[in-house]
Design a protein around this motif. Sequence first.
Motif, mmCIF file in Angstrom:
data_model
loop_
_atom_site.group_PDB
_atom_site.id
_atom_site.type_symbol
_atom_site.label_atom_id
_atom_site.label_comp_id
_atom_site.label_asym_id
_atom_site.label_seq_id
_atom_site.Cartn_x
_atom_site.Cartn_y
_atom_site.Cartn_z
ATOM 1 N N SER A 181 0.861 -1.184 0.000
ATOM 2 C CA SER A 181 0.000 0.000 0.000
ATOM 3 C C SER A 181 0.901 1.238 0.000
ATOM 4 O O SER A 181 2.085 1.153 0.359
ATOM 5 N N PRO A 182 0.355 2.392 -0.369
ATOM 6 C CA PRO A 182 1.160 3.623 -0.291
ATOM 7 C C PRO A 182 1.697 3.862 1.129
ATOM 8 O O PRO A 182 2.829 4.322 1.293
ATOM 9 N N GLN A 183 0.921 3.509 2.140
ATOM 10 C CA GLN A 183 1.364 3.682 3.523
ATOM 11 C C GLN A 183 2.523 2.731 3.846
ATOM 12 O O GLN A 183 3.479 3.119 4.526
ATOM 13 N N GLU A 184 2.442 1.488 3.370
ATOM 14 C CA GLU A 184 3.527 0.532 3.609
ATOM 15 C C GLU A 184 4.810 0.978 2.920
ATOM 16 O O GLU A 184 5.897 0.875 3.486
ATOM 17 N N LYS A 185 4.673 1.474 1.692
ATOM 18 C CA LYS A 185 5.856 1.963 0.978
ATOM 19 C C LYS A 185 6.462 3.151 1.714
ATOM 20 O O LYS A 185 7.677 3.218 1.899
#
Length: 165
Positions: free
Chosen positions: A131-135
């Motif tokens: 996800s963008p948050q994980e990245k």
Amino acid sequence: MFLPDDPSQSVGPHIKHLNHAFSRKFSETVRSLEGDDFPVVYGHILGYLFVQKARGKAVYQRDIEVVCHITRSSVTGVVKLMEKKGYITRQSVAGDARLKELVLTEQGTEAFLRTRQAMDQLEAQATRGLSPQEKAQFLSLCQRIEANLSDKKECIHAKAHFIPD
């Protein structure tokens, strides 16, 4: 020598393996696009020249030494080969005949754009399913680890070179 109870929980080997896998895959991709006589360092140099040109800044051999963390003699050899292959030219600078600006040629620009596309595809492959948050979290953690390892103390023999405490 300290051995962790569970080596799979150590950060260093994971960073090393990720770097190796990423570099190997990128090298394979670039070789398929540009041929075996196109080292990855060419892509780094072409990319730097491309960005600096867009910013309206001149680039000299010394800049490549600092940015790519390679010796003067190595840069000299690479620059000569890149010039011979038509990727860059060296142009005299008004007021100092010894100083040569490195200028990207049309062929160099095209090679950079191809390798940039390959890099974008590899980035997408590497981050697939994140996800963008994980990245963002991964990048933040990498920056923190790098900062922890880069406690900068100026080295006695070189102003642009730092060593950890």
